[in-house]
Enzyme design. Structure first.
Site, mmCIF file in Angstrom:
data_model
loop_
_atom_site.group_PDB
_atom_site.id
_atom_site.type_symbol
_atom_site.label_atom_id
_atom_site.label_comp_id
_atom_site.label_asym_id
_atom_site.label_seq_id
_atom_site.Cartn_x
_atom_site.Cartn_y
_atom_site.Cartn_z
ATOM 1 N N CYS A 4 0.848 -1.193 0.000
ATOM 2 C CA CYS A 4 0.000 0.000 0.000
ATOM 3 C C CYS A 4 0.889 1.249 0.000
ATOM 4 O O CYS A 4 1.712 1.432 0.890
ATOM 5 C CB CYS A 4 -0.899 -0.031 1.240
ATOM 6 N N ASP A 30 -0.695 16.419 -1.571
ATOM 7 C CA ASP A 30 -1.038 15.549 -2.693
ATOM 8 C C ASP A 30 -0.030 15.773 -3.816
ATOM 9 O O ASP A 30 0.365 16.893 -4.110
ATOM 10 C CB ASP A 30 -2.470 15.850 -3.173
ATOM 11 N N HIS A 46 -3.466 0.981 8.636
ATOM 12 C CA HIS A 46 -4.128 0.730 7.353
ATOM 13 C C HIS A 46 -5.609 0.422 7.568
ATOM 14 O O HIS A 46 -5.966 -0.526 8.265
ATOM 15 C CB HIS A 46 -3.472 -0.420 6.591
ATOM 16 N N ASN A 87 -13.296 10.061 -0.982
ATOM 17 C CA ASN A 87 -13.768 9.232 -2.087
ATOM 18 C C ASN A 87 -13.802 7.795 -1.594
ATOM 19 O O ASN A 87 -12.793 7.292 -1.090
ATOM 20 C CB ASN A 87 -12.832 9.365 -3.286
ATOM 21 N N GLY A 93 -14.720 7.249 -6.772
ATOM 22 C CA GLY A 93 -13.479 7.772 -7.345
ATOM 23 C C GLY A 93 -12.248 7.456 -6.518
ATOM 24 O O GLY A 93 -11.192 8.072 -6.714
ATOM 25 N N THR A 95 -8.946 5.855 -5.604
ATOM 26 C CA THR A 95 -7.883 5.179 -6.363
ATOM 27 C C THR A 95 -6.835 4.556 -5.442
ATOM 28 O O THR A 95 -6.147 3.629 -5.834
ATOM 29 C CB THR A 95 -7.182 6.143 -7.342
ATOM 30 N N HIS A 98 -6.407 3.083 0.914
ATOM 31 C CA HIS A 98 -6.001 3.342 2.307
ATOM 32 C C HIS A 98 -6.771 4.618 2.642
ATOM 33 O O HIS A 98 -6.577 5.646 1.972
ATOM 34 C CB HIS A 98 -4.479 3.536 2.377
ATOM 35 N N HIS A 100 -8.343 7.964 3.301
ATOM 36 C CA HIS A 100 -7.737 9.298 3.300
ATOM 37 C C HIS A 100 -8.803 10.352 3.053
ATOM 38 O O HIS A 100 -9.820 10.091 2.410
ATOM 39 C CB HIS A 100 -6.626 9.408 2.255
ATOM 40 N N HIS A 102 -9.187 14.308 1.555
ATOM 41 C CA HIS A 102 -8.572 15.415 0.821
ATOM 42 C C HIS A 102 -9.008 16.716 1.493
ATOM 43 O O HIS A 102 -10.220 16.967 1.629
ATOM 44 C CB HIS A 102 -9.065 15.462 -0.626
HETATM 45 P P1 5GP Z 1 -8.321 9.122 -4.274
HETATM 46 O O1 5GP Z 1 -8.531 9.225 -5.762
HETATM 47 O O2 5GP Z 1 -8.045 7.694 -3.854
HETATM 48 O O3 5GP Z 1 -9.361 9.780 -3.451
HETATM 49 O O4 5GP Z 1 -7.032 9.982 -3.993
HETATM 50 C C1 5GP Z 1 -5.723 9.508 -4.063
HETATM 51 C C2 5GP Z 1 -4.840 10.718 -4.089
HETATM 52 O O5 5GP Z 1 -3.525 10.309 -3.762
HETATM 53 C C3 5GP Z 1 -4.751 11.392 -5.476
HETATM 54 O O6 5GP Z 1 -5.158 12.747 -5.355
HETATM 55 C C4 5GP Z 1 -3.277 11.269 -5.852
HETATM 56 O O7 5GP Z 1 -2.779 12.410 -6.504
HETATM 57 C C5 5GP Z 1 -2.608 11.039 -4.521
HETATM 58 N N1 5GP Z 1 -1.415 10.215 -4.568
HETATM 59 C C6 5GP Z 1 -1.294 8.993 -5.161
HETATM 60 N N2 5GP Z 1 -0.058 8.503 -4.976
HETATM 61 C C7 5GP Z 1 0.615 9.429 -4.256
HETATM 62 C C8 5GP Z 1 1.950 9.498 -3.749
HETATM 63 O O8 5GP Z 1 2.770 8.603 -3.930
HETATM 64 N N3 5GP Z 1 2.290 10.611 -3.041
HETATM 65 C C9 5GP Z 1 1.399 11.643 -2.831
HETATM 66 N N4 5GP Z 1 1.847 12.695 -2.121
HETATM 67 N N5 5GP Z 1 0.139 11.601 -3.275
HETATM 68 C C10 5GP Z 1 -0.249 10.519 -3.988
HETATM 69 ZN ZN ZN Z 2 -2.166 1.287 3.714
#
Ligand code: 5GP
Ligand code: ZN
Length: 114
Positions: A4, A30, A46, A87, A93, A95, A98, A100, A102
């Site tokens: 992860c 981000d 996690h 998300n 949405g 991706t 884990h 999180h 925003h």
């Molecule tokens: P999700 O789409 O799952 O809500 O958001 C995942 C977020 O993680 C995305 O905005 C993406 O830019 C960010 N992200 C993905 N991989 C990394 C990383 O390795 N480092 C950082 N700082 N952000 C990441």
């Molecule tokens: Zn994790």
């Protein structure tokens, strides 16, 4: 959860621009920001998604809320406002699986989201 990316960031195996840290939570910028302030707040433990919150780990959500307030004050977006986004799952949405949040701010947001 050894594969992860956010666990690796929490363990400092992968570098990130950390803006806040304590024993339970990490907040970092981000990689692909969508606002002047775009910070991700994660539990160090996690948890796949909000759907995996239960009686044993629910306290983390209250704690994350206090961290959001601290960061919003630090980045001076507490008065003008900000958006806090989670998300969840494919259609939400998500991706990175884990949990999180925003924290987006520094510009006016639009509604509804796409
Ligand atoms: P999700 O789409 O799952 O809500 O958001 C995942 C977020 O993680 C995305 O905005 C993406 O830019 C960010 N992200 C993905 N991989 C990394 C990383 O390795 N480092 C950082 N700082 N952000 C990441
Ligand atoms: Zn994790």
């Amino acid at each position: 959860m050894n594969n992860c990316i956010f666990c690796k960031i929490a363990n400092k195996e992968v570098p990130s621009e950390i803006v806040y840290e304590d024993d339970k939570v990490l907040a970092f910028k981000d990689l692909d920001p969508h606002a002047p302030v775009h910070v991700l707040i994660i539990p160090k433990e996690h948890i796949d998604s909000i759907m995996d919150i239960n009686e044993d780990n629910i306290n983390i959500l209250g704690h994350i809320t206090t961290v959001v307030k601290k960061i919003a004050e630090e980045y001076n977006i507490d008065k003008e406002g900000f958006r806090l986004v989670n998300n969840c799952g494919k259609d939400g949405g998500q991706t990175v699986f884990h949990l999180h949040f925003h924290l987006l701010g520094g510009r006016a947001m639009t509604w509804p989201p796409g």
